[in-house]
Design a protein around this motif. Structure first.
Motif, short mmCIF file in Angstrom:
data_model
loop_
_atom_site.label_atom_id
_atom_site.label_comp_id
_atom_site.label_asym_id
_atom_site.label_seq_id
_atom_site.Cartn_x
_atom_site.Cartn_y
_atom_site.Cartn_z
N TYR A 60 0.86 -1.19 0.00
CA TYR A 60 0.00 0.00 0.00
C TYR A 60 0.89 1.23 0.00
O TYR A 60 2.00 1.21 0.53
N VAL A 61 0.40 2.30 -0.57
CA VAL A 61 1.12 3.57 -0.50
C VAL A 61 0.23 4.62 0.16
O VAL A 61 -0.97 4.68 -0.08
N PHE A 62 0.88 5.41 1.02
CA PHE A 62 0.18 6.48 1.72
C PHE A 62 1.03 7.74 1.65
O PHE A 62 2.26 7.68 1.71
N GLY A 63 0.39 8.88 1.54
CA GLY A 63 1.11 10.14 1.57
C GLY A 63 0.22 11.27 1.09
O GLY A 63 -0.62 11.08 0.22
N LEU A 77 3.35 -3.69 -9.97
CA LEU A 77 4.51 -3.20 -9.24
C LEU A 77 5.20 -2.04 -9.96
O LEU A 77 5.79 -1.18 -9.33
N THR A 78 5.11 -2.02 -11.29
CA THR A 78 5.75 -0.94 -12.05
C THR A 78 5.13 0.41 -11.69
O THR A 78 5.77 1.45 -11.86
N TRP A 79 3.91 0.40 -11.18
CA TRP A 79 3.27 1.65 -10.77
C TRP A 79 4.06 2.32 -9.65
O TRP A 79 4.12 3.54 -9.56
N LEU A 80 4.67 1.50 -8.79
CA LEU A 80 5.47 2.04 -7.70
C LEU A 80 6.63 2.88 -8.25
O LEU A 80 6.97 3.92 -7.72
N ASP A 85 9.07 8.24 -9.25
CA ASP A 85 9.53 9.26 -10.19
C ASP A 85 8.73 10.56 -10.07
O ASP A 85 9.22 11.64 -10.35
N ARG A 86 7.48 10.43 -9.67
CA ARG A 86 6.57 11.58 -9.70
C ARG A 86 6.49 12.35 -8.39
O ARG A 86 6.22 13.54 -8.38
N TYR A 87 6.67 11.66 -7.27
CA TYR A 87 6.46 12.32 -5.97
C TYR A 87 7.73 12.34 -5.13
O TYR A 87 8.55 11.44 -5.21
N TYR A 116 14.16 9.94 -1.74
CA TYR A 116 14.84 8.76 -1.19
C TYR A 116 15.47 7.90 -2.28
O TYR A 116 15.97 6.82 -2.02
N ARG A 117 15.41 8.42 -3.49
CA ARG A 117 15.97 7.65 -4.59
C ARG A 117 17.48 7.59 -4.44
O ARG A 117 18.12 8.60 -4.17
N SER A 118 18.02 6.40 -4.62
CA SER A 118 19.48 6.27 -4.51
C SER A 118 20.10 6.84 -5.77
O SER A 118 19.50 6.81 -6.84
N PRO A 119 21.33 7.34 -5.63
CA PRO A 119 22.01 7.87 -6.81
C PRO A 119 22.41 6.76 -7.77
O PRO A 119 22.76 7.03 -8.91
N ALA A 120 22.35 5.52 -7.31
CA ALA A 120 22.69 4.39 -8.17
C ALA A 120 21.67 4.28 -9.30
O ALA A 120 20.58 4.84 -9.22
N PRO A 121 22.00 3.56 -10.34
CA PRO A 121 21.08 3.40 -11.46
C PRO A 121 19.72 2.84 -11.00
O PRO A 121 19.65 2.11 -10.01
N ALA A 122 18.71 3.19 -11.72
CA ALA A 122 17.34 2.79 -11.34
C ALA A 122 17.19 1.27 -11.25
O ALA A 122 16.32 0.78 -10.57
N ALA A 123 18.05 0.56 -11.93
CA ALA A 123 17.94 -0.90 -11.91
C ALA A 123 18.00 -1.42 -10.48
O ALA A 123 17.31 -2.39 -10.15
N GLY A 124 18.79 -0.78 -9.64
CA GLY A 124 18.89 -1.21 -8.26
C GLY A 124 17.57 -1.13 -7.56
O GLY A 124 17.18 -2.04 -6.84
N LEU A 125 16.85 -0.08 -7.80
CA LEU A 125 15.55 0.12 -7.16
C LEU A 125 14.57 -0.95 -7.61
O LEU A 125 13.83 -1.51 -6.83
N ARG A 126 14.61 -1.25 -8.89
CA ARG A 126 13.67 -2.21 -9.44
C ARG A 126 13.76 -3.53 -8.68
O ARG A 126 12.77 -4.19 -8.48
N HIS A 127 14.95 -3.90 -8.29
CA HIS A 127 15.10 -5.18 -7.59
C HIS A 127 14.68 -5.08 -6.14
O HIS A 127 14.31 -6.05 -5.53
N ARG A 128 14.75 -3.86 -5.60
CA ARG A 128 14.46 -3.70 -4.19
C ARG A 128 12.97 -3.62 -3.91
O ARG A 128 12.52 -4.10 -2.90
N VAL A 129 12.20 -3.04 -4.77
CA VAL A 129 10.79 -2.80 -4.49
C VAL A 129 9.91 -4.02 -4.67
O VAL A 129 10.34 -5.03 -5.05
#
Ligand SMILES: [Zn+2]
Length: 129
Positions: A60-63, A77-80, A85-87, A116-129
């Motif tokens: 779930y996302v809240f904010g 999951l791609t919506w995350l 990217d947007r918020y 909170y986005r890491s400076p590392a390439p987005a690929a890293g995030l994709r695996h984490r979420v």
């Protein structure tokens, strides 16, 4: 990130010792059950209460920034990634739910978004979420 695994373990131990009736912890809200059944992420782990391999993760996302999207189930999951990217900032909650007995527990909550986005390439995030 807030990790709820200690609370989870304590709850499970309490059920196993007979201090907490399983009905008290197998009380997934019908909407959570529906989300878990239809769009939950399958987990290859037995339910800690009924032992069936019917565990799902629901996010779930809240904010405030998310406005009408606040409180929504993350799917797909791609919506995350789009939200990140947007918020600037929102909170993501990961809940586990057994679609058999209704066991459910918050696993963790973490801040996400551009801030909170890491400076590392987005690929890293994709695996984490
Ligand atoms: Zn179960």
């Amino acid at each position: 990130m807030v990790d709820y695994s200690l609370a989870r373990r304590a709850t499970i131990a309490s059920v196993r010792r007979g201090l907490t009736p399983s009905a008290d912890v197998c009380d997934a809200h019908p909407e959570l059950m529906r989300a878990a059944r239809n769009i939950g992420e399958e987990r290859d782990a037995p339910c800690p209460i009924c032992s069936h391999r019917s565990m799902r993760w629901v996010r779930y996302v809240f904010g405030d920034e998310l406005k009408s999207n606040s409180g929504r189930v993350v799917y797909p999951l791609t919506w995350l990634r789009e939200l990140v990217d947007r918020y600037d900032q929102f909170t993501c909650y990961v809940v586990e739910c057994c679609i058999d007995c209704g066991w459910n527990h918050l696993l963790r909550a973490y801040a996400a978004g551009r801030r909170y986005r890491s400076p590392a390439p987005a690929a890293g995030l994709r695996h984490r979420v």
